[in-house]
Design an enzyme around this catalytic site. Structure first.
Site, PDB file in Angstrom:
ATOM      1  N   GLY A  87       0.828  -1.206   0.000  1.00 10.12           N
ATOM      2  CA  GLY A  87       0.000   0.000   0.000  1.00 10.12           C
ATOM      3  C   GLY A  87       0.861   1.252   0.000  1.00 10.12           C
ATOM      4  NE  ARG A 122      -4.107   3.604  -6.360  1.00  9.72           N
ATOM      5  CZ  ARG A 122      -4.521   4.522  -5.498  1.00  9.72           C
ATOM      6  NH1 ARG A 122      -5.181   5.572  -5.937  1.00  9.72           N
ATOM      7  NH2 ARG A 122      -4.283   4.394  -4.207  1.00  9.72           N
ATOM      8  CB  VAL A 130      -2.264  -7.796  -0.454  1.00  7.70           C
ATOM      9  CG1 VAL A 130      -1.026  -6.915  -0.461  1.00  7.70           C
ATOM     10  CG2 VAL A 130      -3.516  -6.998  -0.093  1.00  7.70           C
ATOM     11  CE1 TYR A 162     -10.668  -0.460   7.628  1.00  5.97           C
ATOM     12  CE2 TYR A 162     -11.372   0.658   9.637  1.00  5.97           C
ATOM     13  CZ  TYR A 162     -10.390   0.386   8.690  1.00  5.97           C
ATOM     14  OH  TYR A 162      -9.140   0.952   8.812  1.00  5.97           O
ATOM     15  N   GLY A 203      -5.890   6.616  14.739  1.00  5.02           N
ATOM     16  CA  GLY A 203      -7.249   7.165  14.663  1.00  5.02           C
ATOM     17  C   GLY A 203      -7.419   7.801  13.298  1.00  5.02           C
ATOM     18  CB  VAL A 222      -4.748   9.064   9.018  1.00  3.22           C
ATOM     19  CG1 VAL A 222      -3.445   9.673   8.517  1.00  3.22           C
ATOM     20  CG2 VAL A 222      -4.524   8.163  10.222  1.00  3.22           C
ATOM     21  CB  THR A 268      -4.919   8.802   3.738  1.00  2.13           C
ATOM     22  OG1 THR A 268      -6.018   7.982   4.175  1.00  2.13           O
ATOM     23  CG2 THR A 268      -3.898   8.936   4.849  1.00  2.13           C
ATOM     24  CD  GLU A 269      -5.341   8.477  -2.869  1.00  4.57           C
ATOM     25  OE1 GLU A 269      -5.699   7.367  -3.304  1.00  4.57           O
ATOM     26  OE2 GLU A 269      -4.451   9.153  -3.408  1.00  4.57           O
TER      27      GLU A 269
END
Ligand code: NDP
Ligand code: 8X3
Length: 258
Positions: free
Chosen positions: A13, A39, A63, A155, A186, A188, A190-191
């Site tokens: 990742g 990607r 993965v 999740y 906690g 963050v 990001t995408e």
């Protein structure tokens, strides 16, 4: 901190967020990096950029694909086969909803990536560490491994499972001098939310508006701290939260409201 060995570090990742930040910081320190993600274009251009600082091997990898993981790790060029540190960071949340309204394909993506994907990479990498009697595994988990929230069911389940796996492998790998670290961030920025909301940038941006979340760099700093500890010291786990977050769904907004 004194001098330490340059290590060969596999980051899954590495194409965005926490993984990319780890790659950038570790490259600056001269560690040799294997950068993995689906990607390929991103992995390739990051590798080109970081090659100015260190040796980088880009690895196009899903993965979830057990055979691909086994093959590509076993077929790494000789110079890249001795992986000292594995950062199991690839992961995602897909969708947010009650189980009774849930989308089973979304569940599959999360379970296949966050649990089975981590297992695939562990299965491919740990035998070499065992043979060499050294190494470090860093699993990027989440505060969602310790708490749950409505609609976070699957999740949270994957991250709880990852926590159990991490604790278990720490015991299994103890005889072989392999350190096992679990990082529980906690919120963050990001995408992550863009992926969770399936490309809906308005919903994703709303998650981080009016709050002060962590940056990917903040988490990368803690990961790197764990790598740089002397070999007789192991950071078993770190919970790293924004100062404005006291629990998975308890966040202080910029206007002071909670
Ligand atoms: P990003 O979406 O920015 O990064 C996720 C990374 O995982 C990307 O590089 C993506 O690459 C990779 N990835 C996803 N699926 C696969 C796959 N099947 N095979 C290989 N790589 C994959 O999010 P974050 O940086 O935030 O996420 C990193 C980790 O941190 C995740 O495990 C996440 O659960 C965890 N985390 C994140 C938090 C947050 O608030 N952001 C909080 C707590 C934990 P590509 O799409 O190119 O394959
Ligand atoms: C990501 C944090 O709160 O969205 O692991 O589950 S949360």
């Amino acid at each position: 901190m004194g001098t330490y060995m340059k290590k060969t570090i596999l980051i899954t990742g590495a194409s965005s967020g926490i993984g990319e930040s780890c790659a950038r910081k570790l490259a600056q320190k001269g560690h040799r990096l294997i950068l993995a993600a689906r990607r390929t274009d991103r992995i390739q251009s990051l590798s080109n950029e970081l090659s100015a600082f260190t040796d980088v091997f880009p690895l196009s990898l899903d993965v979830r694909n057990r055979e691909q993981v086994m093959q590509s790790i076993h077929q790494l060029p000789q110079l890249w086969q001795q992986i000292d540190v594995l950062i199991n960071n690839a992961g995602l949340a897909v969708g947010l909803g009650a189980v009774h309204e849930g989308i089973p394909d979304d569940w599959d993506r999360m379970i296949d990536t966050n649990i089975k994907g981590v297992l695939h990479v562990l299965r491919a990498v740990t035998p070499g560490m065992i043979e060499r009697q050294s190494g470090q595994i860093i699993n990027v988990s989440s505060i969602a491994s310790k708490e749950v929230y409505p609609s976070g069911n699957v999740y949270c389940g994957t991250k709880h499972a990852l926590d159990a796996i991490t604790q278990s492998i720490r015991m299994e790998l103890l005889p072989y001098h392999i350190r096992v670290t679990s990082i529980h961030p906690g919120m963050v920025e990001t995408e992550f939310s863009l992926v969770r909301y399936k490309g809906d940038s308005q919903r994703a941006d709303a998650v981080y508006s009016q709050v002060m979340p962590l940056k990917a760099d903040d988490v990368a700093d803690v990961i790197i701290y764990s790598i740089e500890l002397p070999s007789h010291v192991s950071l078993h786990e770190a919970v790293i939260m924004p100062s404005a977050q006291a629990g998975v769904r308890m966040v202080r907004k910029m206007d002071g409201s909670i």
